[in-house]
Design a protein around this motif. Structure first.
Motif: not given
Length: 263
Positions: A45-51, A56-58, A82-87, A228-229
């Protein structure tokens, strides 16, 4: 409100991702990694958690997580953390380019969590190029699952999907070299789609690397620019069965997806 999982010592791979990315949601990342390993999916698996707290968040790098390898993404044209993901904004052609090369003629399981800004947008696109199978979940209003023959460009409506009216939702597609099936939330939607409907002709190789958002992505959301996000996108090299998908969905909701409006 208490977390839906018990804090445990950091898994070595979770710790490495946290150090590399600077993510601060350590407990959720750790629980997710441990759960994925228990399902036997981590190595492929590879994934990108984006919250923002789960990556990185920045900046412009979206760090990848998973045992398949390191395939970091680059935020392009200005999508925002953003808090809930990349917009993503459609008018600005926001997308994330990744270093994951497209797989040709291999079983692939692609998944994403998304919260579109409008019900008029295409919700998900996942492709298997030269095998000819391509799944589209059109828009939330149309509720239709489509397949496209990538050689001829012909699309066939196959089944209606019960998308939630609003909020975040999860969609996954499992492609064989000549077949495809879709999962909406934790359940298999419709039947398995064989070469008679999902793929005809020889198809064509899509080439290039996988993209999140933007236009014509290989994994993630959209044919056309997404608005969207996106909290999560990813893929597994190989098959994921219905039971594993249901467990994956539950695991995500209880770890990285805590607080999202997933059903």
């Amino acid at each position: 409100m208490p977390l839906p999982f018990q804090p445990r010592s950091l898994d070595a791979d979770a710790a490495a991702f946290i150090q590399r990315s600077g993510a601060t949601d350590r407990a959720a990342i750790n629980a997710f990694v441990r759960g994925i390993k228990a399902l036997g999916l981590y190595d492929n698996m590879v994934c990108w958690p984006l919250r923002s707290s789960q990556n990185a968040g920045t900046g412009t790098t979206a760090y990848s997580l998973g045992g398949l390898g390191t395939f970091n993404g680059t935020l392009t044209n200005g999508p925002t953390w953003e808090v809930d993901g990349i917009e993503f904004t459609a008018a600005e052609d926001h997308y994330i380019s990744t270093t994951l090369a497209h797989w040709v003629d291999e079983d692939t399981f692609a998944f994403c969590v998304a919260e579109p800004a409008s019900t008029a947008v295409v919700a998900f696109s996942s492709r298997l190029g030269s095998g000819g199978a391509e799944l589209w979940a059109r828009n939330i209003n149309a509720l239709s699952l489509l397949t496209r023959n990538s050689a001829s460009g012909t699309a066939n409506a196959l089944v209606n999907l019960a998308w939630p009216a609003s909020g975040s939702y999860y969609f996954a597609a499992n492609h064989g070299t000549r077949s495809a099936k879709a999962f909406v939330e934790g359940s298999l939607s419709g039947a398995n789609y064989s070469s008679a409907t999902a793929a005809t002709g020889t198809g064509q190789s899509q080439g290039g690397n996988w993209t999140i958002g933007g236009s014509n992505p290989f994994v993630g959301v959209l044919v056309g620019n997404y608005e969207g996000t996106i909290p999560l996108c990813g893929a597994v090299r190989g098959n994921v069965n219905q039971s594993q998908n249901a467990q994956f969905y539950t695991l995500y909701k209880q770890t990285l997806g805590t607080g999202l409006s997933l059903p």
